[in-house]
Design a protein around this motif. Sequence first.
Motif: not given
Length: 264
Positions: A5-8, A150
Motif C-alpha cells: 500500500k502506498r505510503k500516505r 504526491r
Amino acid sequence: MGFRKRKRVPFRSAGELDAMEAAGAVVGAALVAVRAAAAPGVSTLELDEVAETVIRQAGAVPSFKGYHGFPGSICSSVNDVVVHGIPSSTVILAEGDLVSIDCGAILDGWHGDSAWTFGVGELSQADAELSEATRLSMEAGIAAMIDGARLTDISHAIETGTHDAERKFDRAFGIVDGYGGHGIGREMHMEPFLANEGAPGSGPLLVVGSTLAIEPMLTLGTTETSVLDDDWTVVTDDGSRAAHWEHTVAVTADGPRILTNRPS
C-alpha cells in the motif's frame, strides 16, 4: 499476488481538522497582534510578549516555548535572519526592517503553525518584492494540496511559484537550502519533510485530511545559510535579506483548506 500500500501523508478526520483550525485561528490572531505592535523602537522581546499574551488568553499554549529549549513564543527573524531568530530586548526594530514572525500554538492537543513577513514602515522595493515572491510561492504550494497528489508535487509547485515570481519582478531569489515544511497534527513537526524545490511525482500520497505546514523561505541572494552560536538563529551567508511565509493546510474533497487563517 501481494502489493504494498502506498505510503500516505498522515490525515485527520473532519472533526480533527476543525480542532486544528481552532488552534490555527489562535496563531493567526497572535500574528495580527504582533504585526500591529511592530514599530520603530519596539524590541522583538516585546513582540514575543504580545504573542504569548494572545495565545494564553485564548486558552492555548505557545508551542515554540521550551521546544528543544527555545526560549520564545515566536521566532522573530529580522533582515538577514532567515528563521529561528530568538526574541531579544536588544533587537530593536527600525524603519525599513524586514521582519519574519513564525508562531505556533497548541489548543486541545492540536497544533497550528504559521509565519508572516512584513515591513516596519516603508520597505524598499526589493524587500517588498522578496516578501511578495515568498507569499506567492506559498500560495502555489497550497494550490497543489489536492487529493491524489504526491508530496513532491507540492515542492515542485513552490519552486515553480518562485521562478514565476522571478519573472514577474525581474529579480533572482534564492531558495534556502535544507529547510522546508513538514507534517503537523498532535505534534508540531512530523514526517514527512516538505522540500521547497524538486521534481514532481514522488513521495507519499496526499489524501483527504492530510495536513502539512507549507513554508517557503527566499532570499535576495544566496541559498546558503549558517546557524549562529546560539544554536538557533539562521542567517544568510552573504548578508542578503530573507523572507518566510507559512500556513498549516489540509487536503479536502473541495480543495486546499488553510487552517491558520488570520483575522482580517
